[in-house]
Write a protein that holds these residues in place. Structure first.
Motif, PDB file in Angstrom:
ATOM      1  N   ILE A 152      -6.873 -21.914  -8.341  1.00 27.20           N
ATOM      2  CA  ILE A 152      -7.489 -20.576  -8.229  1.00 27.20           C
ATOM      3  C   ILE A 152      -8.968 -20.690  -7.848  1.00 27.20           C
ATOM      4  O   ILE A 152      -9.757 -19.776  -8.093  1.00 27.20           O
ATOM      5  N   THR A 313       7.911 -15.528 -14.583  1.00 25.48           N
ATOM      6  CA  THR A 313       6.577 -15.284 -15.142  1.00 25.48           C
ATOM      7  C   THR A 313       6.328 -16.186 -16.341  1.00 25.48           C
ATOM      8  O   THR A 313       5.257 -16.794 -16.472  1.00 25.48           O
ATOM      9  N   LYS A 378      -3.506 -15.644 -11.537  1.00 27.65           N
ATOM     10  CA  LYS A 378      -2.526 -15.390 -10.466  1.00 27.65           C
ATOM     11  C   LYS A 378      -1.645 -14.196 -10.799  1.00 27.65           C
ATOM     12  O   LYS A 378      -1.288 -13.399  -9.922  1.00 27.65           O
ATOM     13  N   ASP A 379      -1.272 -14.067 -12.075  1.00 28.87           N
ATOM     14  CA  ASP A 379      -0.409 -12.959 -12.483  1.00 28.87           C
ATOM     15  C   ASP A 379      -1.140 -11.623 -12.300  1.00 28.87           C
ATOM     16  O   ASP A 379      -0.577 -10.643 -11.807  1.00 28.87           O
ATOM     17  N   ARG A 381      -3.590 -11.176 -10.190  1.00 27.07           N
ATOM     18  CA  ARG A 381      -3.770 -10.994  -8.753  1.00 27.07           C
ATOM     19  C   ARG A 381      -2.540 -10.358  -8.126  1.00 27.07           C
ATOM     20  O   ARG A 381      -2.621  -9.367  -7.424  1.00 27.07           O
ATOM     21  N   ARG A 382      -1.348 -10.926  -8.408  1.00 25.41           N
ATOM     22  CA  ARG A 382      -0.157 -10.424  -7.700  1.00 25.41           C
ATOM     23  C   ARG A 382       0.236  -9.040  -8.188  1.00 25.41           C
ATOM     24  O   ARG A 382       0.931  -8.306  -7.493  1.00 25.41           O
ATOM     25  N   ARG A 383      -0.181  -8.676  -9.397  1.00 25.96           N
ATOM     26  CA  ARG A 383       0.116  -7.336  -9.891  1.00 25.96           C
ATOM     27  C   ARG A 383      -0.936  -6.302  -9.464  1.00 25.96           C
ATOM     28  O   ARG A 383      -0.888  -5.146  -9.873  1.00 25.96           O
ATOM     29  N   GLY A 384      -1.933  -6.754  -8.697  1.00 27.53           N
ATOM     30  CA  GLY A 384      -2.964  -5.819  -8.238  1.00 27.53           C
ATOM     31  C   GLY A 384      -3.956  -5.468  -9.323  1.00 27.53           C
ATOM     32  O   GLY A 384      -4.643  -4.452  -9.238  1.00 27.53           O
ATOM     33  N   MET A 385      -4.038  -6.310 -10.356  1.00 25.62           N
ATOM     34  CA  MET A 385      -4.936  -5.987 -11.465  1.00 25.62           C
ATOM     35  C   MET A 385      -6.217  -6.813 -11.479  1.00 25.62           C
ATOM     36  O   MET A 385      -7.139  -6.494 -12.237  1.00 25.62           O
ATOM     37  N   ASP A 387      -8.481  -7.055  -9.258  1.00 27.78           N
ATOM     38  CA  ASP A 387      -9.607  -6.333  -8.670  1.00 27.78           C
ATOM     39  C   ASP A 387     -10.361  -5.494  -9.696  1.00 27.78           C
ATOM     40  O   ASP A 387     -11.543  -5.229  -9.528  1.00 27.78           O
ATOM     41  N   ASP A 388      -9.675  -5.042 -10.745  1.00 29.53           N
ATOM     42  CA  ASP A 388     -10.409  -4.235 -11.720  1.00 29.53           C
ATOM     43  C   ASP A 388     -10.398  -4.857 -13.120  1.00 29.53           C
ATOM     44  O   ASP A 388     -10.591  -4.166 -14.110  1.00 29.53           O
TER      45      ASP A 388
ATOM     46  N   ILE B 379      -0.802   0.014  -4.812  1.00 31.10           N
ATOM     47  CA  ILE B 379      -0.127  -1.043  -5.554  1.00 31.10           C
ATOM     48  C   ILE B 379       1.344  -0.676  -5.708  1.00 31.10           C
ATOM     49  O   ILE B 379       1.681   0.311  -6.366  1.00 31.10           O
ATOM     50  N   VAL B 381       3.728  -3.048  -6.554  1.00 33.24           N
ATOM     51  CA  VAL B 381       4.323  -4.219  -7.179  1.00 33.24           C
ATOM     52  C   VAL B 381       5.555  -3.821  -7.988  1.00 33.24           C
ATOM     53  O   VAL B 381       5.519  -2.850  -8.741  1.00 33.24           O
ATOM     54  N   TYR B 403      -0.547  -4.082  -2.326  1.00 36.28           N
ATOM     55  CA  TYR B 403       0.094  -5.106  -3.164  1.00 36.28           C
ATOM     56  C   TYR B 403       1.597  -4.918  -3.111  1.00 36.28           C
ATOM     57  O   TYR B 403       2.100  -3.840  -3.437  1.00 36.28           O
ATOM     58  N   GLU B 427      -1.277  -8.537  -0.405  1.00 35.59           N
ATOM     59  CA  GLU B 427      -0.981  -9.530  -1.432  1.00 35.59           C
ATOM     60  C   GLU B 427       0.480  -9.362  -1.826  1.00 35.59           C
ATOM     61  O   GLU B 427       0.862  -8.324  -2.378  1.00 35.59           O
TER      62      GLU B 427
END
Lengths: 495, 520
Positions: A152, A313, A378-379, A381-385, A387-388, B379, B381, B403, B427
Motif C-alpha cells: 500500500i 475478506t 485496501k478494504d 479503498r475498494r469499498r470507496g471509504m 477517500d473520507d 460508489i 460497491v 467504485y 476502482e
C-alpha cells in the motif's frame, strides 16, 4: 426547561446565563444568598455543551469548512517501533557496525536512565533486508518485515521527520493523544467527537480497541482516551475483546428489555429533576449515556458479529481475524465501525518497546500487524471509504541507532529516541504515495522538514474540516485548544 | 427577598454615577494640591469624599451583580464589566485606606488605578445599555448614496422596522427574553418562551400579540415607557405574517421604500434557503444523520449508519423528498432501498457524492442517474449491476470517480469503461496493490566506513576516569569544571560545570574551543 438549553448552538457562558434566569437564581437562593452564590460558583465550574453552529437551521457541531475526511482510524503502536528497522532506510550504516556514535551526531543530548550509564554507544545497523515498493514518487524502501504494508506504499504518506518532546512512554503517548505531556487534557478522539459530533446515535463517537502485544509491553492508561475537561460523553468507549465487548451492557438474568426500558424512564425522570435543579450538564450527559447503552445492547452484538463477512475478506486480514482481540480482528472491526459512522476509531497495538532482543520481538510484532493494517487500507479503498477516512499509524517516539545492551551480528536492543521517528498517514485529504522529511545518516537528527506533534494534530483536524485554532473549549478562565498555542497545517502533506 | 434583590439590582443605573462623580472630584482635589502636599488643607474633605466614593462603588458593584443576573445582556461584555466593576470597588476601598498614610504616593497611585479601571468599566456598561458603537456612531461615514438593491419583501418592509425599533434590545449585544431579531434564522427560532411567528396567522403570533397589549401591560412591546410602534408599522408586520412570513419572497410592487432612519442599515441580501427543520428532525428520529457539509452552508451530508436496515424505498422517499434541494452528499449504504429510490436521487440538483454500497440497486436503477448533473463520485460497491450500467456511467459527464468492486462486472467490462472514460478514476478492486520494484540481498555488516569526524575511533571501552579535561573553567558558564561532565571534541577532553552546558557548546564548538585555548 427552556428550549435553548437543548440547543448546543449557544456559547457555553451565554448558555449558562440563559439557564440562570433571575427567577431560577432567586429560587436557588431561597434559603439565603450564600447558598445561591455557592450554587452559582459550582455551576460555573462545570463547562457545557458543544461548539456552536451559526447556520440557524442546524444546532449540532459541524466542520468549519468542507472536510475531506469524515472519520479517523488511528493505529497507535504503543512502545515505539524502531524506525531504523522498518521505515528509515540507512544502508550505509551497515559499514559502521559497532562503531561508536560520533559526538557530533549525539551533541550531548539527553538519554534515558536506561542507557545513560552505558560506557559506549555502538552503532547497530538494521539487520533486516529492505524492499522497494512503487509509490507516487521514485519508490519507497520498507523493511522486509512489512511486505504487505509495502503493497500500500502508493496510498501512504510516510513521514520520516516526526519528532516529539517526551522521552518516556507515559508522557509520550499523552503528548500524542492530547497535545500535552501532562495528563488531564482531552484526547484527540474526544476533541473530534466534540467538534464533529456523532453520526450514529447507537454507538459512541469515539471507540477504543486494544491488542495485547507479543513484545515488551508498557502500561496503557484509560486516561489516554479520556475526555479531560470536555463533557464526559466525549470520552472514548473501550470495546473489550473477550467476553462482552462492553462491560455491564447486558441485562442481568431475569430482567427483560421492557423492564429495562421502564427503569431507564424512571431514572431519566429523576436525572431530569436533578438537571433542572442543579443545572449540572453532567446530569444530562448521564441521561444520554444511559440511553446510548440501551441502544448499544442491540447495536454492539451486530457490530462484533463477523458472520456477514465473506471468506475472501476474512482471508485478506489474515488467519488471526477469527481470534477476537488480535490486531487482525480489530482492523476488521475498525472497518465495520467506520461503516457505521463512528468518528474516531482508536486502535492500540502494545508491545513495541524493544530495549533488548529487538530482532525477534520486532518480527513477531510486525507479523501481527503487517497483513491486517494493509488489508484495512485496501478494504477501505475498494469499498470507496478510504477517500473520507483519515488513517494515522504512529508510535509515541522512535528508537536509537545505538544498541542498548550487547550488540552482536544477530541481536541488539534500542532505547527511546524522540528526536526523529517515522509515522504514516493515508486516506482522506492526505497526499498518497509520498515520503516526507529526511534524517541524518544515523537516523538520529532531522535534516529536512521536521514535523512536531502539534503540526500533525493541526493537519489532521484540517483534513476533517476543522480549523485547529477555532476548536476551543473554555475551562478555568481561558479557551483551550488541542494544539494549545502551537501547530501549523502542513500543506505539503495534503492532497 | 426576591423582590428586594430585584429592586436592589435595578438601583444600579442610579447608584453607579455616584462613584464616578466622587472619584472625579477626588482627582480634581489631588491635582489642585499636587504641589502643596505639606499644607494639605484638603485632608478632611478628601477622606470624606474617598469614603463616600468607596461605599457607593461597592453598592454599585453589588447592585450591578444582581442586575446582570437577569440574563438579558451580552454575557461576554457582562462578564468583563462585572470584573472591572469589582476591581473599581476594591481599588476605591484601598484608596480610602491609603488616605491615612503619610506619603501621598500610595493614595495617588491607587486613585489612578481606580480611574483606569473605571473608564473601561463605564464604557462596557454603556455598550450593553446603548448598544455597540453608540459613542462613535455619529462620526461614522454615512453608507453609500446609491441605495442597495432590495431583493426580498422582508428586507424591504420588515427588517427596517425591526432594525430601528427592536434590535437595540433583541440583538447581538442584548437579547432580552432570549430573543434576537437581527437575522431571519434567529427570528424563526424565537425566544425563551417559544416561537414568535405563526406564518399566516398574525393574531396568533406572539410578536403581534405583544404589540397590541395595553400600554401598562408588563408584556407589552416595546416595553411601557418606550414609544410604541406606529399603526402603519404594525400593519406592515401583520400583512407580512399573513402572507406567510417568508424571508425569500420578492419585494411587492409599490412597496414602501425602506425607512432610512438608522445610519447603519445593513445591506439587505436574500437569505439562503435553509433545509426545513421538520425534515431534519424526521431524519434524526429515524436514527439517521444529517449535517451541513460545512458551517453556514445549506447543503447537507445525509447518511443512515445507525439503523440502515430500517430504510426501505418508502422510508427513503418520505425522509429525503423534503430535502431534495439541499443534499450534496448522500450515503444509503447497507439500506434496503431498491431501484425505485433512484429517480428521486437523480432529482437532487446539488448531489456530488452518492454511496449505494451494499444495496440491491441494479443497472436499471442506475440508468436514472443519467439526469444527475452535479454527480462527481459514485460508489456502487457490491450492488447488482450488469454490463449495461457501463453505458450510463460513461454518459454522466460530471462523474470523476466511481467504485465498482463486487458490483457484478467482470474485468473486461470494467476495462471497457476505462477505455471510454480516461478522465474517470475507476476502482474495481483490481488495482489495490503496489508492486515491488527492487529488493536487497542478504544483509552483511562491516565496520570499514571511515569515521565521520576526527575523533580517533575508539576500540574497546574507554576508561573515563583516566580522562582529564584540558580546561579548568567551563567555557559556557565560566563556573569551575566538574570532571564528571567531560566530553571529547577533536580529540580534546573538554570539561563543563553541569550537564546542560555541553548543549551550548555544540551550538558552536570551535568558538568555545578557541575560548578555552585562549584562556589556557
Amino acid at each position: 426547561m427552556s428550549k435553548e438549553r437543548l440547543s448546543p448552538a449557544t456559547h457555553p457562558l451565554e448558555q449558562h446565563y440563559l439557564d440562570m434566569t433571575r427567577r431560577r437564581f432567586f429560587g436557588t437562593a431561597a434559603k439565603g444568598i450564600g447558598a445561591g452564590l455557592g450554587g452559582l460558583a459550582l455551576a460555573s465550574l462545570l463547562g457545557a455543551a458543544t461548539p456552536g453552529n451559526p447556520a440557524g437551521f442546524y444546532s449540532g457541531p459541524s466542520p468549519h469548512f468542507r472536510p475531506k475526511a469524515k472519520r479517523v482510524i488511528y493505529m497507535h503502536m504503543e512502545g515505539a517501533p524502531s524506525q531504523l528497522d522498518l521505515y528509515d532506510y540507512k544502508p550505509d550504516l551497515r559499514r559502521r557496525f559497532d562503531q561508536d556514535l560520533p559526538d557530533s551526531i549525539r551533541k550531548g543530548q539527553r538519554l534515558t536512565g536506561m542507557t545513560s550509564g552505558q560506557t559506549r554507544f555502538p552503532v547497530a545497523p538494521s539487520m533486516f533486508r529492505f524492499i522497494k515498493h512503487r509509490n507516487n514518487q521514485d519508490g519507497l524502501w520498507l523493511s522486509e518485515l512489512l511486505p504487505h504494508t509495502g503493497s500500500i506504499a502508493h496510498e501512504m504518506a510516510l513521514i520520516r521527520s516526526m519528532h516529539t518532546e517526551a522521552i518516556n512512554h507515559e508522557p509520550g503517548i499523552t503528548f500524542f493523544q492530547t497535545g500535552n505531556q501532562q495528563p488531564g487534557r482531552p484526547s484527540l478522539g474526544s476533541w473530534i467527537s466534540y467538534g464533529l459530533g456523532s453520526s450514529n446515535a447507537n454507538l459512541p463517537a469515539f471507540v477504543v480497541l486494544i491488542t495485547q502485544g507479543l513484545g515488551n509491553m508498557q502500561a496503557l492508561a484509560a486516561r489516554f482516551w479520556g475526555s479531560g475537561f470536555l463533557p464526559s460523553e466525549h470520552q472514548g468507549c473501550r470495546l473489550r475483546s473477550a467476553g462482552d465487548p462492553v462491560l455491564f451492557l447486558k441485562d442481568p438474568e431475569g430482567v427483560s428489555r421492557a423492564d429495562r426500558r421502564k427503569m431507564l424512564d424512571l431514572v431519566g425522570e429523576l436525572n431530569e429533576i436533578e438537571a433542572a435543579r442543579t443545572l449540572d450538564p453532567e446530569a444530562r450527559a448521564r441521561i444520554a449515556q444511559y440511553e446510548m447503552a440501551y441502544r448499544m445492547q442491540m447495536s454492539v452484538p451486530d457490530l462484533t458479529d463477523f458472520s456477514s463477512e465473506d471468506q475472501e475478506t476474512l482471508d485478506m486480514y489474515g488467519p488471526d481475524v477469527r481470534k477476537p482481540g488480535t490486531f487482525a480482528a480489530n482492523c476488521l472491526l475498525a472497518r465495520r465501525l467506520a461503516e457505521r459512522g463512528v468518528r474516531f476509531i482508536q486502535l492500540y497495538m502494545r508491545g513495541w518497546d524493544q530495549h533488548n532482543n529487538l530482532p525477534g520481538e520486532l518480527r513477531a510484532q510486525c507479523g501481527a500487524v503487517d497483513q491486517p493494517q494493509a488489508a484495512l487500507i485496501k478494504d477501505l479503498r475498494r469499498r470507496g471509504m478510504l477517500d473520507d477516512t483519515l488513517i494515522l499509524w504512529a508510535g509515541e517516539f522512535g528508537r536509537t541507532v545505538y544498541s542498548q545492551g550487547t550488540l552482536t551480528q544477530d541481536n541488539y536492543g534500542r532505547d527511546h529516541h524522540p528526536r526523529c521517528f517515522s509515522i504514516w498517514l493515508a486516506g482522506g485529504g492526505i497526499k498518497p504515495g509520498i515520503a516526507f522529511g529526511e534524517t541524518d545518516d544515523f537516523s538520529y537528527n532531522i535534516v529536512k522538514d521536521p514535523i512536531d506533534v502539534h503540526d500533525l494534530h493541526a493537519t489532521m483536524l484540517h483534513c476533517l474540516g476543522i480549523d485547529h485554532t477555532k476548536l476551543t473549549f473554555r475551562e478555568q478562565g481561558r479557551d483551550f485548544r488541542l494544539t494549545d498555542v502551537f501547530g501549523n497545517v502542513r500543506k505539503e502533506l495534503l492532497a | 427577598m426576591q423582590a428586594l434583590l430585584d429592586v436592589l439590582g435595578r438601583t444600579h443605573p442610579m447608584v453607579l454615577h455616584l462613584p464616578i462623580g466622587l472619584l472625579a472630584g477626588l482627582a480634581a482635589i489631588e491635582l489642585l494640591f499636587l504641589r502643596r502636599e505639606s499644607a494639605d488643607r484638603a485632608r478632611g474633605p478628601r477622606i470624606l469624599i474617598t469614603w463616600l466614593a468607596a461605599l457607593s462603588a461597592v453598592v454599585a458593584a453589588v447592585s450591578g451583580y444582581f442586575l446582570g443576573r437577569s440574563g438579558d445582556y451580552d454575557p461576554i461584555i457582562l462578564d468583563r464589566h462585572l470584573k472591572l466593576g469589582i476591581a473599581v470597588a476594591v481599588l476605591a476601598c484601598l484608596t480610602a485606606f491609603a488616605q491615612y498614610t503619610r506619603s501621598a504616593t500610595p493614595r495617588r497611585v491607587l486613585l489612578f488605578l481606580t480611574l483606569a479601571s473605571l473608564v473601561p468599566a463605564g464604557h462596557l456598561g454603556a455598550t450593553m445599555t446603548h448598544g455597540e458603537d453608540f459613542l462613535l456612531a455619529p462620526l461614522r461615514p454615512k453608507p453609500a448614496d446609491t441605495p442597495q438593491p432590495v431583493l426580498t419583501r422582508f428586507a424591504a418592509e420588515v427588517r427596517p422596522i425591526l432594525e430601528t425599533r427592536c434590535v437595540s434590545c433583541h440583538g447581538p449585544s442584548k437579547a432580552k427574553g432570549g430573543l434576537r431579531l437581527d437575522s431571519p434564522e434567529q427570528i424563526e427560532e424565537g425566544g425563551s418562551s417559544g416561537p414568535i411567528l405563526l406564518a399566516g396567522d398574525p393574531s396568533a403570533s406572539e410578536i403581534i400579540r405583544r404589540l397590541h397589549l395595553p400600554e401598562t401591560d408588563d408584556e407589552r412591546m416595546p416595553p411601557p415607557g418606550k414609544n410604541p410602534l406606529t399603526p402603519a408599522q404594525i400593519e406592515i408586520l401583520e400583512a407580512w405574517i399573513q402572507d406567510g412570513a417568508s424571508f425569500t419572497e420578492p419585494p411587492r410592487d409599490g412597496s414602501p421604500t425602506p425607512i432610512q432612519t438608522s445610519d447603519t442599515t445593513p445591506t439587505p441580501a436574500a437569505p439562503k434557503p435553509m433545509p426545513p427543520a421538520p425534515a431534519l428532525a424526521a431524519i434524526a428520529t429515524a436514527l439517521g444523520h444529517a449535517e451541513p457539509t460545512s458551517r453556514g452552508e445549506p447543503t447537507l451530508f445525509v447518511s443512515f449508519p445507525a439503523d440502515a436496515q430500517a430504510i426501505d424505498d418508502a422510508r427513503a422517499a418520505e425522509l429525503l423528498r423534503p430535502l431534495v434541494p439541499f443534499i450534496a452528499d448522500l450515503s444509503l449504504s447497507r439500506t434496503r432501498i431498491t431501484d425505485a429510490t433512484l429517480p428521486l436521487l437523480a432529482e437532487m440538483p446539488a448531489l456530488r457524492k452518492l454511496d449505494l454500497r451494499d444495496t440491491a440497486v441494479t443497472s436499471a436503477g442506475i440508468a436514472s442517474l443519467a439526469a444527475a448533473k452535479a454527480l462527481e463520485e459514485l460508489i456502487l460497491v457490491r450492488t447488482k449491476l450488469d454490463p449495461s450500467a457501463i453505458e450510463t456511467l460513461a454518459g454522466i459527464a460530471s462523474l470523476r470517480r466511481v467504485y465498482l468492486w463486487g458490483a457484478g462486472l467482470d474485468k473486461p467490462t470494467v476495462d471497457s469503461l476505462r477505455e471510454r472514460r480516461k478522465d474517470l478514476a475507476i476502482e474495481a478492486g483490481d488495482t489495490l496493490s503496489a508492486e515491488q520494484l527492487a529488493a536487497e540481498d542478504k544483509v552483511t555488516f562491516s565496520s570499514d566506513a571511515p569515521p565521520i569526524e576526527s575523533p580517533p575511533a575508539q576500540t574497546g571501552p574507554t576508561d573515563l576516569s583516566t580522562i582529564r579535561p584540558i580546561n579548568s573553567v567551563c567555557p559556557v558558564s565560566g563556573a569551575p569544571v566538574k570532571p564528571e561532565y567531560t566530553i571529547l571534541y577533536k580529540g580534546k577532553a573538554i570539561g563543563f560545570c553541569c550537564p546542560n552546558c555541553p548543549k551550548g557548546f555544540w551550538e558552536d564548538p570551535d568558538k568555545y574551543l578557541a575560548i578555552i585555548e585562549g584562556k589556557r
